[in-house]
Scaffold this motif. Sequence first.
Motif, PDB file in Angstrom:
ATOM      1  N   ALA A   1      39.574 -18.001  17.493  1.00 40.68           N
ATOM      2  CA  ALA A   1      38.889 -17.754  16.226  1.00 40.68           C
ATOM      3  C   ALA A   1      38.863 -16.253  15.912  1.00 40.68           C
ATOM      4  O   ALA A   1      39.069 -15.848  14.764  1.00 40.68           O
ATOM      5  N   THR A   2      38.636 -15.435  16.920  1.00 44.73           N
ATOM      6  CA  THR A   2      38.633 -13.981  16.735  1.00 44.73           C
ATOM      7  C   THR A   2      40.009 -13.483  16.309  1.00 44.73           C
ATOM      8  O   THR A   2      40.136 -12.644  15.405  1.00 44.73           O
ATOM      9  N   SER A   3      41.051 -14.021  16.933  1.00 41.43           N
ATOM     10  CA  SER A   3      42.414 -13.615  16.591  1.00 41.43           C
ATOM     11  C   SER A   3      42.769 -14.033  15.168  1.00 41.43           C
ATOM     12  O   SER A   3      43.435 -13.290  14.436  1.00 41.43           O
ATOM     13  N   PHE A   4      42.317 -15.219  14.755  1.00 39.76           N
ATOM     14  CA  PHE A   4      42.539 -15.655  13.373  1.00 39.76           C
ATOM     15  C   PHE A   4      41.847 -14.706  12.401  1.00 39.76           C
ATOM     16  O   PHE A   4      42.419 -14.322  11.377  1.00 39.76           O
ATOM     17  N   ALA A   5      40.609 -14.335  12.707  1.00 38.43           N
ATOM     18  CA  ALA A   5      39.858 -13.440  11.823  1.00 38.43           C
ATOM     19  C   ALA A   5      40.570 -12.101  11.674  1.00 38.43           C
ATOM     20  O   ALA A   5      40.700 -11.565  10.564  1.00 38.43           O
ATOM     21  N   THR A   6      41.043 -11.560  12.786  1.00 38.29           N
ATOM     22  CA  THR A   6      41.746 -10.275  12.757  1.00 38.29           C
ATOM     23  C   THR A   6      43.056 -10.378  11.988  1.00 38.29           C
ATOM     24  O   THR A   6      43.383  -9.521  11.164  1.00 38.29           O
ATOM     25  N   ALA A   7      43.809 -11.444  12.256  1.00 38.98           N
ATOM     26  CA  ALA A   7      45.101 -11.623  11.591  1.00 38.98           C
ATOM     27  C   ALA A   7      44.934 -11.833  10.093  1.00 38.98           C
ATOM     28  O   ALA A   7      45.690 -11.273   9.282  1.00 38.98           O
ATOM     29  N   MET A   8      43.951 -12.638   9.703  1.00 41.31           N
ATOM     30  CA  MET A   8      43.719 -12.891   8.280  1.00 41.31           C
ATOM     31  C   MET A   8      43.267 -11.630   7.559  1.00 41.31           C
ATOM     32  O   MET A   8      43.662 -11.382   6.419  1.00 41.31           O
ATOM     33  N   ALA A   9      42.445 -10.833   8.215  1.00 35.28           N
ATOM     34  CA  ALA A   9      41.997  -9.569   7.617  1.00 35.28           C
ATOM     35  C   ALA A   9      43.173  -8.618   7.418  1.00 35.28           C
ATOM     36  O   ALA A   9      43.188  -7.806   6.489  1.00 35.28           O
ATOM     37  N   ASP A  10      44.179  -8.746   8.279  1.00 37.63           N
ATOM     38  CA  ASP A  10      45.344  -7.877   8.206  1.00 37.63           C
ATOM     39  C   ASP A  10      46.336  -8.339   7.143  1.00 37.63           C
ATOM     40  O   ASP A  10      47.113  -7.535   6.620  1.00 37.63           O
ATOM     41  N   GLY A  11      46.336  -9.666   6.829  1.00 34.79           N
ATOM     42  CA  GLY A  11      47.244 -10.164   5.795  1.00 34.79           C
ATOM     43  C   GLY A  11      47.926 -11.475   6.103  1.00 34.79           C
ATOM     44  O   GLY A  11      48.613 -12.035   5.235  1.00 34.79           O
ATOM     45  N   VAL A  12      47.780 -11.982   7.344  1.00 34.24           N
ATOM     46  CA  VAL A  12      48.344 -13.288   7.668  1.00 34.24           C
ATOM     47  C   VAL A  12      47.577 -14.357   6.880  1.00 34.24           C
ATOM     48  O   VAL A  12      46.342 -14.337   6.834  1.00 34.24           O
ATOM     49  N   GLU A  13      48.298 -15.283   6.254  1.00 36.07           N
ATOM     50  CA  GLU A  13      47.653 -16.307   5.423  1.00 36.07           C
ATOM     51  C   GLU A  13      47.630 -17.651   6.138  1.00 36.07           C
ATOM     52  O   GLU A  13      48.577 -18.012   6.860  1.00 36.07           O
ATOM     53  N   VAL A  14      46.544 -18.389   5.931  1.00 32.09           N
ATOM     54  CA  VAL A  14      46.352 -19.677   6.587  1.00 32.09           C
ATOM     55  C   VAL A  14      46.241 -20.762   5.520  1.00 32.09           C
ATOM     56  O   VAL A  14      45.429 -20.660   4.598  1.00 32.09           O
ATOM     57  N   LEU A  15      47.059 -21.796   5.669  1.00 29.65           N
ATOM     58  CA  LEU A  15      47.088 -22.900   4.711  1.00 29.65           C
ATOM     59  C   LEU A  15      46.827 -24.210   5.440  1.00 29.65           C
ATOM     60  O   LEU A  15      47.117 -24.346   6.632  1.00 29.65           O
ATOM     61  N   ALA A  16      46.310 -25.199   4.705  1.00 26.61           N
ATOM     62  CA  ALA A  16      46.117 -26.534   5.262  1.00 26.61           C
ATOM     63  C   ALA A  16      46.467 -27.570   4.198  1.00 26.61           C
ATOM     64  O   ALA A  16      46.052 -27.452   3.043  1.00 26.61           O
TER      65      ALA A  16
ATOM     66  N   ASP B   1      38.387 -22.654   5.787  1.00 24.68           N
ATOM     67  CA  ASP B   1      37.237 -21.761   5.906  1.00 24.68           C
ATOM     68  C   ASP B   1      37.022 -21.446   7.382  1.00 24.68           C
ATOM     69  O   ASP B   1      36.525 -22.280   8.142  1.00 24.68           O
ATOM     70  N   LEU B   2      37.407 -20.257   7.783  1.00 25.85           N
ATOM     71  CA  LEU B   2      37.326 -19.861   9.186  1.00 25.85           C
ATOM     72  C   LEU B   2      35.893 -19.848   9.712  1.00 25.85           C
ATOM     73  O   LEU B   2      35.647 -20.078  10.901  1.00 25.85           O
ATOM     74  N   THR B   3      34.935 -19.612   8.835  1.00 28.81           N
ATOM     75  CA  THR B   3      33.544 -19.428   9.272  1.00 28.81           C
ATOM     76  C   THR B   3      32.745 -20.727   9.311  1.00 28.81           C
ATOM     77  O   THR B   3      31.575 -20.713   9.694  1.00 28.81           O
ATOM     78  N   TYR B   4      33.344 -21.838   8.914  1.00 29.69           N
ATOM     79  CA  TYR B   4      32.578 -23.084   8.857  1.00 29.69           C
ATOM     80  C   TYR B   4      32.159 -23.519  10.268  1.00 29.69           C
ATOM     81  O   TYR B   4      32.984 -23.568  11.173  1.00 29.69           O
ATOM     82  N   PRO B   5      30.874 -23.856  10.456  1.00 26.36           N
ATOM     83  CA  PRO B   5      30.375 -24.225  11.790  1.00 26.36           C
ATOM     84  C   PRO B   5      30.717 -25.669  12.161  1.00 26.36           C
ATOM     85  O   PRO B   5      29.938 -26.591  11.935  1.00 26.36           O
ATOM     86  N   PHE B   6      31.884 -25.868  12.728  1.00 24.25           N
ATOM     87  CA  PHE B   6      32.334 -27.211  13.081  1.00 24.25           C
ATOM     88  C   PHE B   6      31.519 -27.773  14.245  1.00 24.25           C
ATOM     89  O   PHE B   6      31.248 -27.079  15.232  1.00 24.25           O
ATOM     90  N   VAL B   7      31.145 -29.034  14.137  1.00 19.70           N
ATOM     91  CA  VAL B   7      30.416 -29.739  15.194  1.00 19.70           C
ATOM     92  C   VAL B   7      31.392 -30.690  15.883  1.00 19.70           C
ATOM     93  O   VAL B   7      31.934 -31.603  15.256  1.00 19.70           O
TER      94      VAL B   7
END
Length: 246
Positions: free
Chosen positions: A199-214, A233-239
């Motif tokens: 999750a941390t790596s996704f946050a860093t990569a997305m902030a840098d410009g890597v795009e995530v699609l679903a 939504d990277l921040t959504y609290p998944f249960v």
Amino acid sequence: MKYENIQMAYFIRRDNRFICHCQLINNKKIVTVHVKNTGRGKEILITGALVALNYQPSPKRKTAYDLVAVKKETMWINIDSQLPNQLAYDGILSGKIVLPHFPGQLLSLKREVTYGNSKFDLFAISDTGAKAFIEVKGMTLENKEIGAFPDAPTVRGLKHVNELQVAYDAGYFSYVLFIVQFEKIRLATIHNAMQPQLATSFATAMADGVEVLAYNCKVDPQEVTLKKQVPFDLTYPFVDPNALAD
């Protein structure tokens, strides 16, 4: 994507990541089955679950059946790990999957192209000369119409995200494309509790410009069809439903 020889069965037990046992509905025979997904799947692979087996007999195979889909309540979930790459490839070629900010018209799309220390699933070139790496991930974990990745820690997934960021910094467009292998989903996210570093790596990569699609899929036992883009939504609290079961 269509399966030509689906047989319905009930799930009995899973011996390991690759092998399970199921009872065919048509003749009550208990068969050994290859599980086409190394994820845990504990919330769906439960005794008595209705499953779809693809019958593919061959002298070169140890089993004649592949487990490709599981019914969870009223929804089918496809767990064929080979499916997302094909759907992604076809979807990008047809224009159903759109790569945001990728300039020009698609000129070529290649599979399994190496960059640095990683081999990415897809490599696109546009008529403007723009180049993009696309890493495709299947998503099978669901709870209350929220999809999450991963359902087990993934060293390979972490490496790919970090390498995509390196590629982006070197001038390539970079994407993570989740193929959600079920239909009912409100949004997709990263399973932070399963692998905080990812999750941390996704946050860093997305902030840098890597795009995530679903993109989700319409799924039934015999056929899987790419449907539409869903929010990520990277921040959504998944249960995790597995944590609830434990």
